[in-house]
Motif scaffolding. Structure first.
Motif, mmCIF file in Angstrom:
data_model
loop_
_atom_site.group_PDB
_atom_site.id
_atom_site.type_symbol
_atom_site.label_atom_id
_atom_site.label_comp_id
_atom_site.label_asym_id
_atom_site.label_seq_id
_atom_site.Cartn_x
_atom_site.Cartn_y
_atom_site.Cartn_z
ATOM 1 N N LEU A 187 0.924 -1.190 0.027
ATOM 2 C CA LEU A 187 -0.008 -0.035 0.041
ATOM 3 C C LEU A 187 0.985 1.317 0.095
ATOM 4 C CD1 LEU A 187 -2.978 -0.592 2.528
ATOM 5 C CD2 LEU A 187 -3.088 0.020 0.015
ATOM 6 N N LYS A 188 0.755 1.998 -0.979
ATOM 7 C CA LYS A 188 1.666 3.192 -1.176
ATOM 8 C C LYS A 188 0.538 4.604 -1.202
ATOM 9 C CE LYS A 188 5.244 0.796 -3.933
ATOM 10 N NZ LYS A 188 5.933 0.916 -5.329
ATOM 11 N N ASP A 189 1.341 5.460 -0.506
ATOM 12 C CA ASP A 189 0.498 6.798 -0.476
ATOM 13 C C ASP A 189 -0.877 6.738 0.226
ATOM 14 O OD1 ASP A 189 2.760 7.792 -2.006
ATOM 15 O OD2 ASP A 189 1.566 7.033 -3.828
ATOM 16 N N ALA A 190 -0.986 5.804 1.206
ATOM 17 C CA ALA A 190 -2.356 5.639 1.619
ATOM 18 C C ALA A 190 -2.342 6.119 3.190
ATOM 19 C CB ALA A 190 -2.980 4.435 1.627
ATOM 20 N N ASN A 191 -1.091 6.555 3.744
ATOM 21 C CA ASN A 191 -0.889 6.711 5.199
ATOM 22 C C ASN A 191 -1.833 7.615 5.672
ATOM 23 O OD1 ASN A 191 1.497 5.787 4.000
ATOM 24 N ND2 ASN A 191 2.338 5.966 6.070
ATOM 25 N N LYS A 192 -1.989 8.799 5.297
ATOM 26 C CA LYS A 192 -3.041 9.851 5.651
ATOM 27 C C LYS A 192 -4.500 9.627 5.258
ATOM 28 C CE LYS A 192 0.477 11.555 7.731
ATOM 29 N NZ LYS A 192 0.825 11.497 8.988
ATOM 30 N N LYS A 193 -4.940 8.844 4.729
ATOM 31 C CA LYS A 193 -6.316 8.592 3.986
ATOM 32 C C LYS A 193 -7.125 7.962 5.129
ATOM 33 C CE LYS A 193 -5.279 8.333 -0.727
ATOM 34 N NZ LYS A 193 -5.447 7.774 -2.242
ATOM 35 N N PRO A 205 -10.471 5.353 6.273
ATOM 36 C CA PRO A 205 -11.134 4.166 5.548
ATOM 37 C C PRO A 205 -12.302 4.606 4.567
ATOM 38 C CG PRO A 205 -10.904 3.861 7.770
ATOM 39 C CD PRO A 205 -10.595 5.237 7.825
ATOM 40 N N ALA A 206 -12.882 5.548 4.706
ATOM 41 C CA ALA A 206 -14.084 6.156 3.616
ATOM 42 C C ALA A 206 -13.323 6.531 2.323
ATOM 43 C CB ALA A 206 -14.755 7.144 4.195
ATOM 44 N N GLU A 207 -11.946 6.586 2.554
ATOM 45 C CA GLU A 207 -11.470 7.189 1.089
ATOM 46 C C GLU A 207 -10.598 6.151 0.444
ATOM 47 O OE1 GLU A 207 -10.287 11.848 2.358
ATOM 48 O OE2 GLU A 207 -9.083 10.192 3.366
ATOM 49 N N ILE A 208 -10.803 4.944 0.912
ATOM 50 C CA ILE A 208 -10.043 3.444 0.173
ATOM 51 C C ILE A 208 -11.285 2.711 -0.402
ATOM 52 C CG2 ILE A 208 -7.767 4.374 1.504
ATOM 53 C CD1 ILE A 208 -8.235 2.096 3.381
ATOM 54 N N SER A 209 -10.551 1.864 -1.172
ATOM 55 C CA SER A 209 -11.406 0.837 -1.798
ATOM 56 C C SER A 209 -11.660 -0.208 -0.784
ATOM 57 C CB SER A 209 -10.788 0.466 -2.956
ATOM 58 O OG SER A 209 -9.780 -0.362 -2.772
ATOM 59 N N GLY A 210 -12.669 -1.292 -1.051
ATOM 60 C CA GLY A 210 -12.661 -2.477 -0.053
ATOM 61 C C GLY A 210 -11.539 -3.306 -0.077
ATOM 62 N N GLY A 211 -10.878 -3.523 -1.262
ATOM 63 C CA GLY A 211 -9.480 -4.170 -1.258
ATOM 64 C C GLY A 211 -8.391 -3.683 -0.578
ATOM 65 N N MET A 212 -8.428 -2.314 -0.541
ATOM 66 C CA MET A 212 -7.430 -1.594 0.228
ATOM 67 C C MET A 212 -7.799 -1.500 1.899
ATOM 68 S SD MET A 212 -7.024 1.889 -2.313
ATOM 69 C CE MET A 212 -5.754 2.606 -1.194
ATOM 70 N N LYS A 213 -8.793 -1.590 2.030
ATOM 71 C CA LYS A 213 -9.440 -1.690 3.332
ATOM 72 C C LYS A 213 -8.841 -3.142 4.191
ATOM 73 C CE LYS A 213 -13.331 1.212 3.363
ATOM 74 N NZ LYS A 213 -14.820 1.012 3.766
ATOM 75 N N LYS A 214 -8.886 -4.084 3.132
ATOM 76 C CA LYS A 214 -8.561 -5.623 3.572
ATOM 77 C C LYS A 214 -6.941 -5.587 3.912
ATOM 78 C CE LYS A 214 -12.448 -7.859 3.312
ATOM 79 N NZ LYS A 214 -13.084 -8.865 4.358
ATOM 80 N N ARG A 215 -6.022 -4.816 3.102
ATOM 81 C CA ARG A 215 -4.638 -4.784 3.275
ATOM 82 C C ARG A 215 -4.453 -4.023 4.438
ATOM 83 N NH1 ARG A 215 -1.603 -5.055 -2.061
ATOM 84 N NH2 ARG A 215 -2.944 -5.747 -3.768
ATOM 85 N N VAL A 216 -5.378 -3.007 4.827
ATOM 86 C CA VAL A 216 -4.808 -2.185 5.857
ATOM 87 C C VAL A 216 -5.185 -3.203 7.113
ATOM 88 C CG1 VAL A 216 -5.596 -0.455 7.400
ATOM 89 C CG2 VAL A 216 -5.285 -0.027 4.731
ATOM 90 N N GLY A 217 -6.243 -4.062 6.996
ATOM 91 C CA GLY A 217 -6.490 -4.776 7.945
ATOM 92 C C GLY A 217 -5.500 -5.936 8.204
ATOM 93 N N ILE A 218 -5.000 -6.389 7.145
ATOM 94 C CA ILE A 218 -3.801 -7.463 7.081
ATOM 95 C C ILE A 218 -2.565 -6.926 7.944
ATOM 96 C CG2 ILE A 218 -2.447 -9.095 5.907
ATOM 97 C CD1 ILE A 218 -4.532 -9.220 3.739
ATOM 98 N N ALA A 219 -2.334 -5.524 7.429
ATOM 99 C CA ALA A 219 -1.009 -4.849 8.082
ATOM 100 C C ALA A 219 -1.247 -4.806 9.623
ATOM 101 C CB ALA A 219 -0.933 -3.526 7.314
ATOM 102 N N ARG A 220 -2.411 -4.315 10.068
ATOM 103 C CA ARG A 220 -2.836 -4.224 11.359
ATOM 104 C C ARG A 220 -2.624 -5.458 12.202
ATOM 105 N NH1 ARG A 220 -8.341 -1.799 13.385
ATOM 106 N NH2 ARG A 220 -9.355 -3.683 12.607
ATOM 107 N N ALA A 221 -3.163 -6.591 11.661
ATOM 108 C CA ALA A 221 -3.189 -7.923 12.330
ATOM 109 C C ALA A 221 -1.783 -8.655 12.302
ATOM 110 C CB ALA A 221 -3.952 -8.927 11.299
ATOM 111 N N ILE A 222 -0.822 -8.069 11.437
ATOM 112 C CA ILE A 222 0.744 -8.712 11.744
ATOM 113 C C ILE A 222 1.674 -7.689 12.129
ATOM 114 C CG2 ILE A 222 0.282 -10.056 9.434
ATOM 115 C CD1 ILE A 222 2.161 -8.300 7.826
ATOM 116 N N VAL A 223 1.000 -6.580 12.824
ATOM 117 C CA VAL A 223 1.931 -5.391 13.445
ATOM 118 C C VAL A 223 2.768 -5.868 14.335
ATOM 119 C CG1 VAL A 223 0.379 -4.119 14.494
ATOM 120 C CG2 VAL A 223 2.491 -3.104 13.241
ATOM 121 N N LEU A 224 2.058 -6.897 15.093
ATOM 122 C CA LEU A 224 2.689 -7.158 16.483
ATOM 123 C C LEU A 224 3.365 -8.506 16.138
ATOM 124 C CD1 LEU A 224 -0.125 -6.275 19.036
ATOM 125 C CD2 LEU A 224 2.261 -5.481 18.715
ATOM 126 N N ASN A 225 3.637 -8.903 15.029
ATOM 127 C CA ASN A 225 4.416 -10.133 14.586
ATOM 128 C C ASN A 225 3.854 -11.296 15.271
ATOM 129 O OD1 ASN A 225 6.737 -9.176 12.961
ATOM 130 N ND2 ASN A 225 7.384 -8.240 14.989
#
Length: 270
Positions: free
Chosen positions: A127-133, A135-155
């Motif tokens: 995910l690039k250039d999405a840091n400051k966006k 959730p309402a400003e991104i697509s469903g697929g991008m939301k899933k990616r953010v969800g995955i990133a949050r899920a793995i952030v604590l290793n």
């Protein structure tokens, strides 16, 4: 590894889980599949401790999770990542704030270290250039990616995924499936996916548990499914003529695959 031993769960007089035993294997995408009402969602909730089992045990790396109190469960829960069906992002937070939320809650890292880890996870899900966006400003697929990133952030050692392709188009679904599978192998995570998506089953199903009316009806890999003679499983997976044709085509492809034939000759398949 996550081990399930003789899990039972009822709501009133209705028995939902009926003596379910199975292993969820590390470094593999473990799928729980089944029709609505088969018990797959309740099984996942029992595994993460959102519901208490009536009897039986859930073991995380040999530790009896079901016998622990909330304080004892905390270290294991901190090793669990969760991707919810609707992504469950905080609407009032930006993408980077959503990903940093678990770090802010549970990590002793400095702010600079937390931001670095957040960016590593964003880069990992591409995910690039999405840091400051928001959730309402991104697509469903991008939301899933953010969800995955949050899920793995604590290793995490364990990753639970509920219907990852819900509401996504077929092409985006393929991308999300591949991302989950790649992360599972790369970090040697025990990943458990609750899904009804047949493409996920056939492409990502390293280890599959098929639930039917509260029981574990069948267990195996996506290769095993092709040759399974379990009628209930076949009626569920290959219900249409289209999928029946795909099954026959996949059989032919596997028979023509020299590596697959050598694997069978060496006893590598169940």
């Amino acid at each position: 590894m996550i081990e399930l031993k003789n899990i039972r769960k009822s709501f009133g007089d209705k028995e939902i889980l009926k003596d379910v035993s199975a292993n969820m294997e590390p470094g593999k995408t473990n799928l729980i599949i089944g029709a609505s009402g088969s018990g797959k969602t309740v099984l996942m909730k029992c595994m993460v401790g959102l519901m208490k089992v009536d009897s039986g045990t859930v073991l995380y790396n040999g530790q009896d999770f079901t016998a622990m109190d909330d304080h004892e469960k905390k270290p294991i829960r901190q090793e669990i990542g969760m991707l919810f069906q609707g992504s469950a992002l905080f609407d009032s937070m930006t993408v980077e704030q959503n990903i940093m939320f678990p770090l802010d809650m549970f990590s002793s890292m400095s702010y600079r270290e937390r931001r670095k880890r957040m960016q590593e996870c964003l880069d990992r899900v591409e995910l690039k250039d999405a840091n400051k966006k928001f959730p309402a400003e991104i697509s469903g697929g991008m939301k899933k990616r953010v969800g995955i990133a949050r899920a793995i952030v604590l290793n995490p050692k364990y990753l639970f995924v509920d219907e990852p392709n819900s509401g996504l188009d077929p092409q985006t679904s393929l991308i999300i499936d591949k991302l989950i599978k790649d992360i599972t192998v790369e970090y040697n995570i025990t990943t458990v996916v609750n899904t009804h998506d047949m493409n996920t089953v056939m492409e990502s199903g390293d280890h599959i548990i098929y639930m039917h009316q509260g029981k574990k009806q069948w267990e195996g890999s996506n290769e095993d499914i092709i040759f399974s003679e379990d009628k209930l499983l076949n009626d569920f997976i290959f219900a249409s003529e289209f999928f029946q044709d795909i099954k026959e085509m996949r059989k032919l492809e596997m028979f023509r695959d020299k590596n697959w034939r050598a694997k069978q000759a060496g006893g590598g398949n169940k």
